[in-house]
Motif scaffolding. Sequence first.
Motif, PDB file in Angstrom:
ATOM      1  N   MET A 441      45.641  82.522  41.740  1.00 43.31           N
ATOM      2  CA  MET A 441      46.501  81.337  41.773  1.00 43.31           C
ATOM      3  C   MET A 441      46.478  80.723  43.169  1.00 43.31           C
ATOM      4  SD  MET A 441      48.424  79.624  39.682  1.00 43.31           S
ATOM      5  CE  MET A 441      49.564  78.262  39.809  1.00 43.31           C
ATOM      6  N   LEU A 442      46.537  81.538  44.183  1.00 42.23           N
ATOM      7  CA  LEU A 442      46.513  81.031  45.557  1.00 42.23           C
ATOM      8  C   LEU A 442      45.140  80.474  45.929  1.00 42.23           C
ATOM      9  CD1 LEU A 442      48.667  83.774  47.314  1.00 42.23           C
ATOM     10  CD2 LEU A 442      49.244  81.344  47.056  1.00 42.23           C
ATOM     11  N   ILE A 443      44.073  81.126  45.473  1.00 36.79           N
ATOM     12  CA  ILE A 443      42.729  80.607  45.735  1.00 36.79           C
ATOM     13  C   ILE A 443      42.570  79.221  45.118  1.00 36.79           C
ATOM     14  CG2 ILE A 443      40.283  80.904  45.179  1.00 36.79           C
ATOM     15  CD1 ILE A 443      40.781  83.956  45.375  1.00 36.79           C
ATOM     16  N   ALA A 444      42.980  79.091  43.852  1.00 39.40           N
ATOM     17  CA  ALA A 444      42.806  77.822  43.155  1.00 39.40           C
ATOM     18  C   ALA A 444      43.702  76.735  43.727  1.00 39.40           C
ATOM     19  CB  ALA A 444      43.102  78.010  41.665  1.00 39.40           C
ATOM     20  N   SER A 445      44.942  77.059  44.049  1.00 37.39           N
ATOM     21  CA  SER A 445      45.840  76.029  44.571  1.00 37.39           C
ATOM     22  C   SER A 445      45.442  75.612  45.978  1.00 37.39           C
ATOM     23  CB  SER A 445      47.300  76.505  44.544  1.00 37.39           C
ATOM     24  OG  SER A 445      47.487  77.651  45.333  1.00 37.39           O
ATOM     25  N   THR A 446      44.834  76.530  46.742  1.00 34.99           N
ATOM     26  CA  THR A 446      44.308  76.157  48.061  1.00 34.99           C
ATOM     27  C   THR A 446      43.171  75.162  47.894  1.00 34.99           C
ATOM     28  OG1 THR A 446      44.915  78.308  48.990  1.00 34.99           O
ATOM     29  CG2 THR A 446      43.229  77.040  50.160  1.00 34.99           C
ATOM     30  N   TRP A 447      42.286  75.423  46.919  1.00 37.29           N
ATOM     31  CA  TRP A 447      41.194  74.481  46.635  1.00 37.29           C
ATOM     32  C   TRP A 447      41.733  73.118  46.228  1.00 37.29           C
ATOM     33  CZ3 TRP A 447      40.503  72.548  41.578  1.00 37.29           C
ATOM     34  CH2 TRP A 447      39.419  71.666  41.447  1.00 37.29           C
ATOM     35  N   ARG A 448      42.711  73.112  45.322  1.00 36.12           N
ATOM     36  CA  ARG A 448      43.203  71.823  44.834  1.00 36.12           C
ATOM     37  C   ARG A 448      43.913  71.050  45.945  1.00 36.12           C
ATOM     38  NH1 ARG A 448      46.094  70.421  39.021  1.00 36.12           N
ATOM     39  NH2 ARG A 448      45.844  68.168  39.239  1.00 36.12           N
ATOM     40  N   HIS A 449      44.661  71.757  46.797  1.00 37.60           N
ATOM     41  CA  HIS A 449      45.309  71.089  47.928  1.00 37.60           C
ATOM     42  C   HIS A 449      44.263  70.478  48.849  1.00 37.60           C
ATOM     43  CE1 HIS A 449      48.255  70.332  51.105  1.00 37.60           C
ATOM     44  NE2 HIS A 449      47.380  70.859  51.951  1.00 37.60           N
ATOM     45  N   ARG A 450      43.198  71.212  49.093  1.00 42.21           N
ATOM     46  CA  ARG A 450      42.129  70.691  49.949  1.00 42.21           C
ATOM     47  C   ARG A 450      41.540  69.411  49.365  1.00 42.21           C
ATOM     48  NH1 ARG A 450      36.768  73.972  49.604  1.00 42.21           N
ATOM     49  NH2 ARG A 450      36.528  72.552  47.816  1.00 42.21           N
ATOM     50  N   GLU A 451      41.292  69.406  48.077  1.00 37.02           N
ATOM     51  CA  GLU A 451      40.720  68.226  47.431  1.00 37.02           C
ATOM     52  C   GLU A 451      41.693  67.051  47.451  1.00 37.02           C
ATOM     53  OE1 GLU A 451      37.464  67.849  46.318  1.00 37.02           O
ATOM     54  OE2 GLU A 451      37.422  69.652  47.556  1.00 37.02           O
ATOM     55  N   GLU A 452      42.992  67.321  47.309  1.00 36.34           N
ATOM     56  CA  GLU A 452      43.984  66.248  47.377  1.00 36.34           C
ATOM     57  C   GLU A 452      44.029  65.638  48.773  1.00 36.34           C
ATOM     58  OE1 GLU A 452      46.159  64.920  44.885  1.00 36.34           O
ATOM     59  OE2 GLU A 452      44.580  65.897  43.730  1.00 36.34           O
ATOM     60  N   MET A 453      43.953  66.464  49.795  1.00 31.27           N
ATOM     61  CA  MET A 453      44.008  65.957  51.162  1.00 31.27           C
ATOM     62  C   MET A 453      42.801  65.080  51.485  1.00 31.27           C
ATOM     63  SD  MET A 453      46.890  66.960  52.517  1.00 31.27           S
ATOM     64  CE  MET A 453      47.562  66.656  50.879  1.00 31.27           C
ATOM     65  N   LYS A 454      41.678  65.333  50.818  1.00 30.62           N
ATOM     66  CA  LYS A 454      40.477  64.532  51.070  1.00 30.62           C
ATOM     67  C   LYS A 454      40.660  63.072  50.654  1.00 30.62           C
ATOM     68  CE  LYS A 454      36.971  68.187  50.636  1.00 30.62           C
ATOM     69  NZ  LYS A 454      35.828  68.663  49.814  1.00 30.62           N
ATOM     70  N   ARG A 455      41.616  62.799  49.792  1.00 32.17           N
ATOM     71  CA  ARG A 455      41.836  61.426  49.350  1.00 32.17           C
ATOM     72  C   ARG A 455      42.392  60.545  50.466  1.00 32.17           C
ATOM     73  NH1 ARG A 455      41.784  61.751  43.780  1.00 32.17           N
ATOM     74  NH2 ARG A 455      42.481  63.716  42.855  1.00 32.17           N
ATOM     75  N   ILE A 456      43.143  61.156  51.374  1.00 32.97           N
ATOM     76  CA  ILE A 456      43.901  60.398  52.366  1.00 32.97           C
ATOM     77  C   ILE A 456      42.952  59.684  53.331  1.00 32.97           C
ATOM     78  CG2 ILE A 456      45.535  60.604  54.290  1.00 32.97           C
ATOM     79  CD1 ILE A 456      46.817  62.940  52.742  1.00 32.97           C
ATOM     80  N   GLY A 457      43.202  58.391  53.500  1.00 28.95           N
ATOM     81  CA  GLY A 457      42.421  57.585  54.418  1.00 28.95           C
ATOM     82  C   GLY A 457      41.209  56.947  53.793  1.00 28.95           C
ATOM     83  N   ASN A 458      41.018  57.158  52.498  1.00 24.23           N
ATOM     84  CA  ASN A 458      39.840  56.622  51.816  1.00 24.23           C
ATOM     85  C   ASN A 458      40.225  55.580  50.778  1.00 24.23           C
ATOM     86  OD1 ASN A 458      37.824  58.292  53.097  1.00 24.23           O
ATOM     87  ND2 ASN A 458      38.650  59.997  51.915  1.00 24.23           N
ATOM     88  N   ALA A 459      39.374  54.603  50.606  1.00 23.66           N
ATOM     89  CA  ALA A 459      39.596  53.561  49.601  1.00 23.66           C
ATOM     90  C   ALA A 459      39.033  54.028  48.268  1.00 23.66           C
ATOM     91  CB  ALA A 459      38.946  52.254  50.034  1.00 23.66           C
ATOM     92  N   ASN A 460      39.630  55.118  47.750  1.00 27.39           N
ATOM     93  CA  ASN A 460      39.110  55.721  46.523  1.00 27.39           C
ATOM     94  C   ASN A 460      40.213  55.939  45.494  1.00 27.39           C
ATOM     95  OD1 ASN A 460      40.593  57.778  47.633  1.00 27.39           O
ATOM     96  ND2 ASN A 460      38.892  59.205  47.865  1.00 27.39           N
ATOM     97  N   ALA A 461      41.260  55.126  45.576  1.00 31.16           N
ATOM     98  CA  ALA A 461      42.388  55.334  44.677  1.00 31.16           C
ATOM     99  C   ALA A 461      41.974  55.215  43.222  1.00 31.16           C
ATOM    100  CB  ALA A 461      43.512  54.346  44.994  1.00 31.16           C
ATOM    101  N   GLY A 462      40.955  54.401  42.954  1.00 23.37           N
ATOM    102  CA  GLY A 462      40.498  54.230  41.583  1.00 23.37           C
ATOM    103  C   GLY A 462      39.862  55.474  40.997  1.00 23.37           C
ATOM    104  N   ARG A 463      39.602  56.493  41.797  1.00 22.38           N
ATOM    105  CA  ARG A 463      39.005  57.727  41.297  1.00 22.38           C
ATOM    106  C   ARG A 463      40.063  58.715  40.820  1.00 22.38           C
ATOM    107  NH1 ARG A 463      35.572  59.695  46.206  1.00 22.38           N
ATOM    108  NH2 ARG A 463      35.419  61.552  44.913  1.00 22.38           N
ATOM    109  N   ARG A 464      41.317  58.388  41.002  1.00 26.65           N
ATOM    110  CA  ARG A 464      42.375  59.348  40.716  1.00 26.65           C
ATOM    111  C   ARG A 464      43.091  59.018  39.411  1.00 26.65           C
ATOM    112  NH1 ARG A 464      47.514  60.647  44.690  1.00 26.65           N
ATOM    113  NH2 ARG A 464      48.551  62.143  43.348  1.00 26.65           N
ATOM    114  N   TRP A 465      43.319  60.041  38.598  1.00 21.49           N
ATOM    115  CA  TRP A 465      44.215  59.941  37.441  1.00 21.49           C
ATOM    116  C   TRP A 465      45.448  60.789  37.714  1.00 21.49           C
ATOM    117  CZ3 TRP A 465      41.523  60.504  31.999  1.00 21.49           C
ATOM    118  CH2 TRP A 465      40.631  59.438  31.815  1.00 21.49           C
TER     119      TRP A 465
END
Length: 674
Positions: A441-465
């Motif tokens: 659970m911690l391994i997976a949630s660490t991965w997902r948090h990392r991927e969420e943080m990658k969104r910040i500062g990018n013009a990629n809002a259209g890639r998110r559901w």
Amino acid sequence: MPNARPAFPRPSVLALALVVVTGLSVHDADAAKKKKKAAEPALTACTDFYTFTNKDWLAANLLVDGSGQVSALGQLRDRSQQQQRDLLAAAMQSPQNNVQKLLGDFWASGLDVAAVEADGAQPIAPLLSRIDGIRRGKDIPPAIAALHQVGIPVLFQFTPDVDLANLERHIGYFTQGGLGLTDPTYYTRADADTQALLGRYKDYVQKILVLTGTPADKAAAQAQQVVDIETRIAQASKPMSLMRDPRNNYALVQSDTLGKSYRHLQLDDFLTAQGVKDDVVSLSNPALFAELDAMVDKIKPEQWKAYLRFQVGNAMAPYLSKSFRDADFEFRGRVLRGEATPPPRDQLVLDAINLAAGPMLAREYVARYLPSTTASRADTIAGEVRDALGRAVDRNTWMSEPTKAEAKAKLAKLKIEIGAPKRDLDYSVQPMGRGSFGGNMLIASTWRHREEMKRIGNANAGRRWDVLAQQPALAYDMAQNRLIVSAAVLQPPVLDMARNAASHYGSFGALVGHELGRSVDAKGKFIDAAGELKSWWTPADETAWGLRTAPLVAQYSAYPYPGLREVRVNGNQTQEENVADLVGVELAWDALVASQPELPKESKQGFFEGWAQLWPQQMSSDEATRRAAVDVHAPGQWRANGPLVNLPAFGEAYGCKAGTAMQAKPEQQVSIWR
């Protein structure tokens, strides 16, 4: 992540209850039934289309224990969850790729109850050890940042979301959080019920602290210290009612000023730890963060250690051994959610995987359960409904010409996304193995948090559901001006590829129309074709909209609430959704007629049957009472019947005369876009 435990979006449907009449002898009951049968008109499409169409479903789906609810869309949700279980079981037995290997190991580790029990609190031991190493005030902020990195947000929330000044861009939002109870007022109200709840919460905090290693003789005092910290956070937080408006969470600040403004909290170093390099973030409650900064400076490290230990145990309790799970369920399950029994083990594990590794499961779900022919059919119908809305804008007489032009410009840019978001995620996750569910659970949630943080500062809002592909969902994303159709929703009763092609318009097409209408209606008016936050309706448009939709309040307020005596549908409470239902059927019918101008009678009837078969449901009187008070949707019987009363095409398809139960007189019919 783990401690967020969100309730994922579900199709909002109500259930129709059966009324069980008691207090009569068998003879009197039979006589009453005969009398009632003689007094009521024969059931036809023109008297009650909902029951006429769904009689077989209603007979086959009684409430066995007389409680709760069952609905066709609820069954769709249950089917999608079973599909996910089947996928995970196959991945556990014979993975076909690396993502399936990760998912299969995650699933296996969660189902191995003996291993979970043997694991005890070991999955969180490294986190607790890090907390135990705090010696001075300056050690606290790095510990906070480290917990955020593994998906356990403490003290506050930090998440990516769209920049309200540029809806194509994601920024980081610092917002309030850090509480074990869901509402700040639980810590500040003085009434007896709230105080009693707070007392039970302290008992829960104490149990979790003991389970995370706090000596029993110190647990009560430390539990009070935890609640004291949370109370200070709550006192500086804003009411939840204000937080529902995104504008109240939006205030840009320069990232490089955070270190000076909140030097004890070290928010500049926090951003670095999360991998965020954007120049600006949103921080809308500086008074709260000033208070948090002061707390880090003034509160002793030992008290912070108690708070952080509890937050870790609280977040991870559902995924650890039985003593943790029991403590969690007794408070959060029984007290806060009113549940009688814990969820089955496989449901708990499935929810955990969706929470921490949902995008991984989504990719495999789409590959397994969404045939290309189904996706293509959905895309075609959705496009035709969008075109129908364009024609409706052109021909309507209540919109001003400038408003029509803006509506058409917005529709020209509207996107339709079917199945899953088109985005590339980095699936480089450390191997999970099958030995530790909590560790996975911690391994997976660490991965997902990392991927969420990658969104910040990018013009990629259209890639998110905001939903996962394996969750049944069909929604209009206002910020991105797009229709989202998840893979899981594209099955019966929403899209049954084995049925009459015209029924696809009545079911799936009408739900598409329900959502797409929002792009140019009283909600969609707040974002223009360029994606800017501003109203593009004139006052005359506002007035005209109100005049066209107001009659639906009276129509639905006249309907009895199924399963309840002397209770009627709240037409004001359900107005917005009732309007959207009517819009959906209007647009879907137009789309069908445009695609097949010479419709045979069977196809016309198939369209309306498709609509009605979305809404069959049964619910207990307790459930009906609760929903009648709060639900913004009408009961299924009236979601099915209500729009059809206003459509001349329905009366023509079934030969219903004007003025009958299922066909209003022409002068009384409500229309939005036809």
